[in-house]
Design a protein around this motif. Structure first.
Motif, short mmCIF file in Angstrom:
data_model
loop_
_atom_site.label_atom_id
_atom_site.label_comp_id
_atom_site.label_asym_id
_atom_site.label_seq_id
_atom_site.Cartn_x
_atom_site.Cartn_y
_atom_site.Cartn_z
N LEU A 99 29.87 3.03 -2.78
CA LEU A 99 28.88 4.10 -2.88
C LEU A 99 27.58 3.59 -3.47
N THR A 147 23.56 2.92 -1.87
CA THR A 147 22.49 3.74 -2.45
C THR A 147 21.45 2.93 -3.21
N GLN A 185 24.07 6.71 5.44
CA GLN A 185 24.19 6.94 4.00
C GLN A 185 24.88 8.27 3.72
N TYR A 186 24.55 9.29 4.50
CA TYR A 186 25.20 10.60 4.39
C TYR A 186 26.70 10.47 4.62
N PHE A 199 28.38 8.51 1.70
CA PHE A 199 28.35 9.30 0.46
C PHE A 199 29.47 10.34 0.44
N ASN A 251 21.66 13.24 1.31
CA ASN A 251 22.85 14.04 1.05
C ASN A 251 22.77 15.30 1.93
N ASP A 286 25.25 18.40 -6.59
CA ASP A 286 24.88 18.07 -5.22
C ASP A 286 24.66 19.34 -4.40
N VAL A 321 24.40 9.88 -8.65
CA VAL A 321 24.67 8.48 -8.29
C VAL A 321 24.82 7.58 -9.52
#
Length: 307
Positions: free
Chosen positions: A69, A73, A96-97, A100, A175, A251, A274
């Motif tokens: 993760l 990031t 990345q989404y 994550f 996100n 989030d 993060v």
């Protein structure tokens, strides 16, 4: 716009030109700490045979998730603050989404497996050797990684096919806020998102709460030694679960109320998501888990004596 490459602007930073090197130092320091702490936990569990037990294997798996993760990031965050423009391609944002949320779901399932391990160990100790065999651990690990990845992959593919009407993301990484960039998302996407949330978050949390209630009921009627064992092994898991659940709440809040939050509040909450989990998980397990802490102290003591 559909099907063409897009550069999405990341609008979650505050005065990058003014605080560029502050951001750089903070992000680099955090990333190096996360790498150091998690690699230490993984290496200790890998090297020492007395840590080759299901509980410690699951802890190592959580550290692997934290490394993956953070690597998906922090290098991007560091590159962004050193650039004149903070942008990300649509494909990279979706990747990345995917990473994550698939790893986030994996964490919940790993915590469920750890809760089950503690339940069998404390409440049904005679069945532990046959229940928590190597094959069982492999199955738990495989499900923890594969199930969330498959579920989130469907959501990612659905998202990738939609038309974008905005190219400014009010965040510093990709996100759930990326949903605000699309003109219209099909109703099935909302239904699927609820399905994923239920299966990789709500059900695992309910299962964990149920198992720990059973554990506390058993330990309450047991001797002090069993209570001590339960406290030493269960308390770190509960601390991580509570912390992780709070960060998941952050989030959701950032994604749903981004336009109503100030830039400073949104940035602070995004950073907590993060930072806390990847950094504090290995610290909690390293300090609170007796066997791991014993090896860490030996490692530190050997280094001091050599110096």
């Amino acid at each position: 716009m559909n099907g063409t490459p897009h550069q999405i602007s990341l609008g979650g930073y505050l005065d990058v030109d003014k605080y560029r090197y502050v951001y750089f130092v903070v992000f680099l320091t955090l990333y190096l700490l996360i790498l150091c702490c998690n690699f230490t936990i993984i290496c200790l569990i890998w090297i020492h045979r007395n840590l080759h037990e299901p509980m410690y294997v699951f802890i190592a798996a959580l550290s692997v998730n934290s490394l993956l993760l953070s690597t998906s990031t922090y290098p991007k965050l560091i590159a962004d603050v050193l650039s004149s423009r903070q942008t990300v391609s649509r494909a990279a944002c979706l990747l990345q989404y995917f990473i994550f949320y698939s790893l986030g779901g994996s964490d919940f399932l790993l915590l469920s497996a750890m809760a089950f391990d503690r339940y069998v160990s404390i409440c049904k100790p005679l069945q532990y050797p046959t229940t928590m065999r190597t094959a069982s651990v492999v199955v738990f690990l495989s499900l923890a990684w594969i199930v969330p990845a498959c579920l989130v992959l469907v959501a990612t593919v659905l998202t990738a096919k939609q038309k974008m009407c905005r190219l400014v993301l009010l965040g510093i990484f990709c996100n759930n806020s990326i949903q605000k960039l699309y003109c219209v998302l099909p109703r099935f996407f909302a239904v699927w998102g609820l399905f994923v949330l239920t299966n990789v978050t709500l059900i695992p949390v309910v299962f964990i709460i149920f198992t720990y209630i059973k554990i506390f009921m058993v330990t309450y009627r047991s001797c002090g030694e069993i209570r001590k064992k339960a406290a030493e092994t269960c308390l770190p898991h509960l601390m991580v679960l509570i912390s992780f659940s709070c960060l998941c709440g952050f989030d959701v809040i950032v994604a749903r109320l981004e336009s109503e939050l100030s830039n400073a509040v949104r940035l602070i909450m995004s950073l907590q998501i993060v930072v806390y989990n990847p950094l504090f998980n290995p610290i909690i397990y390293g300090v609170k888990m007796k066997e791991i802490w014993k090896h860490i102290k030996r490692l530190l003591f050997c280094r001091r004596t050599r110096v």
